[in-house]
Motif scaffolding. Structure first.
Motif, short mmCIF file in Angstrom:
data_model
loop_
_atom_site.label_atom_id
_atom_site.label_comp_id
_atom_site.label_asym_id
_atom_site.label_seq_id
_atom_site.Cartn_x
_atom_site.Cartn_y
_atom_site.Cartn_z
N VAL A 36 0.87 -1.17 0.00
CA VAL A 36 0.00 0.00 0.00
C VAL A 36 0.91 1.23 0.00
O VAL A 36 2.12 1.12 0.26
CB VAL A 36 -0.98 0.01 1.20
CG1 VAL A 36 -1.98 -1.14 1.09
CG2 VAL A 36 -0.24 -0.04 2.53
N TYR A 37 0.31 2.38 -0.28
CA TYR A 37 1.11 3.58 -0.52
C TYR A 37 0.59 4.77 0.27
O TYR A 37 -0.62 4.93 0.44
CB TYR A 37 1.11 3.90 -2.02
CG TYR A 37 1.56 2.70 -2.82
CD1 TYR A 37 2.90 2.47 -3.06
CD2 TYR A 37 0.63 1.76 -3.27
CE1 TYR A 37 3.32 1.35 -3.76
CE2 TYR A 37 1.04 0.64 -3.96
CZ TYR A 37 2.38 0.44 -4.20
OH TYR A 37 2.79 -0.68 -4.87
N ARG A 38 1.53 5.59 0.69
CA ARG A 38 1.19 6.82 1.41
C ARG A 38 2.13 7.91 0.88
O ARG A 38 3.34 7.71 0.86
CB ARG A 38 1.40 6.60 2.91
CG ARG A 38 1.14 7.81 3.78
CD ARG A 38 1.33 7.42 5.25
NE ARG A 38 1.23 8.55 6.14
CZ ARG A 38 0.09 9.06 6.60
NH1 ARG A 38 -1.06 8.52 6.26
NH2 ARG A 38 0.10 10.09 7.41
N ILE A 39 1.57 9.01 0.45
CA ILE A 39 2.39 10.14 0.01
C ILE A 39 2.34 11.19 1.11
O ILE A 39 1.26 11.61 1.53
CB ILE A 39 1.91 10.71 -1.33
CG1 ILE A 39 2.05 9.65 -2.42
CG2 ILE A 39 2.70 11.97 -1.69
CD1 ILE A 39 1.47 10.03 -3.76
N THR A 40 3.51 11.57 1.57
CA THR A 40 3.59 12.52 2.68
C THR A 40 4.79 13.43 2.49
O THR A 40 5.67 13.15 1.67
CB THR A 40 3.66 11.76 4.02
OG1 THR A 40 3.54 12.68 5.10
CG2 THR A 40 4.95 10.98 4.16
N LYS A 41 4.81 14.50 3.23
CA LYS A 41 5.99 15.36 3.21
C LYS A 41 7.21 14.54 3.62
O LYS A 41 7.11 13.67 4.50
CB LYS A 41 5.80 16.56 4.13
CG LYS A 41 4.79 17.55 3.59
CD LYS A 41 4.72 18.80 4.43
CE LYS A 41 3.76 19.78 3.79
NZ LYS A 41 3.73 21.06 4.52
N ALA A 42 8.33 14.83 3.01
CA ALA A 42 9.54 14.04 3.22
C ALA A 42 9.93 13.93 4.69
O ALA A 42 10.41 12.88 5.13
CB ALA A 42 10.69 14.62 2.41
N ALA A 98 -4.41 1.93 -2.09
CA ALA A 98 -4.06 0.73 -2.84
C ALA A 98 -3.08 1.01 -3.97
O ALA A 98 -2.36 0.11 -4.40
CB ALA A 98 -5.33 0.07 -3.40
N THR A 99 -3.03 2.26 -4.44
CA THR A 99 -2.14 2.62 -5.54
C THR A 99 -1.49 3.97 -5.28
O THR A 99 -2.02 4.78 -4.51
CB THR A 99 -2.90 2.72 -6.89
OG1 THR A 99 -3.84 3.79 -6.80
CG2 THR A 99 -3.62 1.42 -7.22
N ARG A 100 -0.39 4.22 -5.95
CA ARG A 100 0.25 5.53 -5.87
C ARG A 100 -0.69 6.61 -6.42
O ARG A 100 -0.74 7.72 -5.90
CB ARG A 100 1.55 5.53 -6.67
CG ARG A 100 2.68 4.74 -6.04
CD ARG A 100 3.87 4.67 -7.01
NE ARG A 100 4.97 3.90 -6.47
CZ ARG A 100 5.06 2.58 -6.55
NH1 ARG A 100 4.12 1.88 -7.14
NH2 ARG A 100 6.12 1.95 -6.04
#
Length: 149
Positions: A3-9, A36-38
């Motif tokens: 699974v994917y999570r986009i977050t501040k670095a 489930a996806t980027r």
């Protein structure tokens, strides 16, 4: 499963939940939201950030959930008809909070309110099986500058 999570670095080096309120949890309930996806993780960020701050430095967190970790599923047909509407946050927060407090599983699969037939995965850091969920790697992520609020 990945699974994917986009977050501040600055937040991408560990699996930590903020405790801020969101669709499936009330303030003070610690839940990690993943997708489930980027692509879905990207859309979730765009919607929740209202297109602001997308030029900051972001990372994709690639998170592994072992196949043996129990996943509780919320199916759309079991939810109120307009569950995806902003006005239904209270109902969704009650459902997610009940799952969190019950300790039934470390993962809750929920429908995306943004894209029909797509799924987000909520992770419960307080569940004993959470320790089996691992951050595999992080990857650089840039929002396309054509994305606007």
């Amino acid at each position: 499963m990945l699974v994917y999570r986009i977050t501040k670095a600055i937040y991408a080096d560990r699996l930590v939940a903020s405790g801020g309120a969101a669709r499936w949890n009330s303030r003070g309930q610690f839940v990690l939201y993943t997708a489930a996806t980027r692509a879905l993780a990207c859309l979730e960020n765009v919607v929740h950030r209202s297109g602001e701050g997308l030029q900051d430095t972001f990372r994709v967190m690639v998170i592994a959930i072992p196949d043996t970790v129990l996943i509780t599923e919320l199916l759309p047909e079991t939810l109120p008809a307009d569950w995806f509407d902003f006005g239904q946050y209270d109902a969704c927060q009650r459902i997610g909070g009940e799952w969190l407090m019950s300790g039934r599983s470390a993962v809750l699969r929920v429908p995306s309110a943004i894209i029909a037939n797509e799924w987000n995965y909520l992770l419960n850091p307080a569940h004993p099986e959470f320790s089996r969920i691992t951050l595999q790697r992080t990857e650089p992520f840039l929002f396309d500058p054509r994305i606007k609020s």
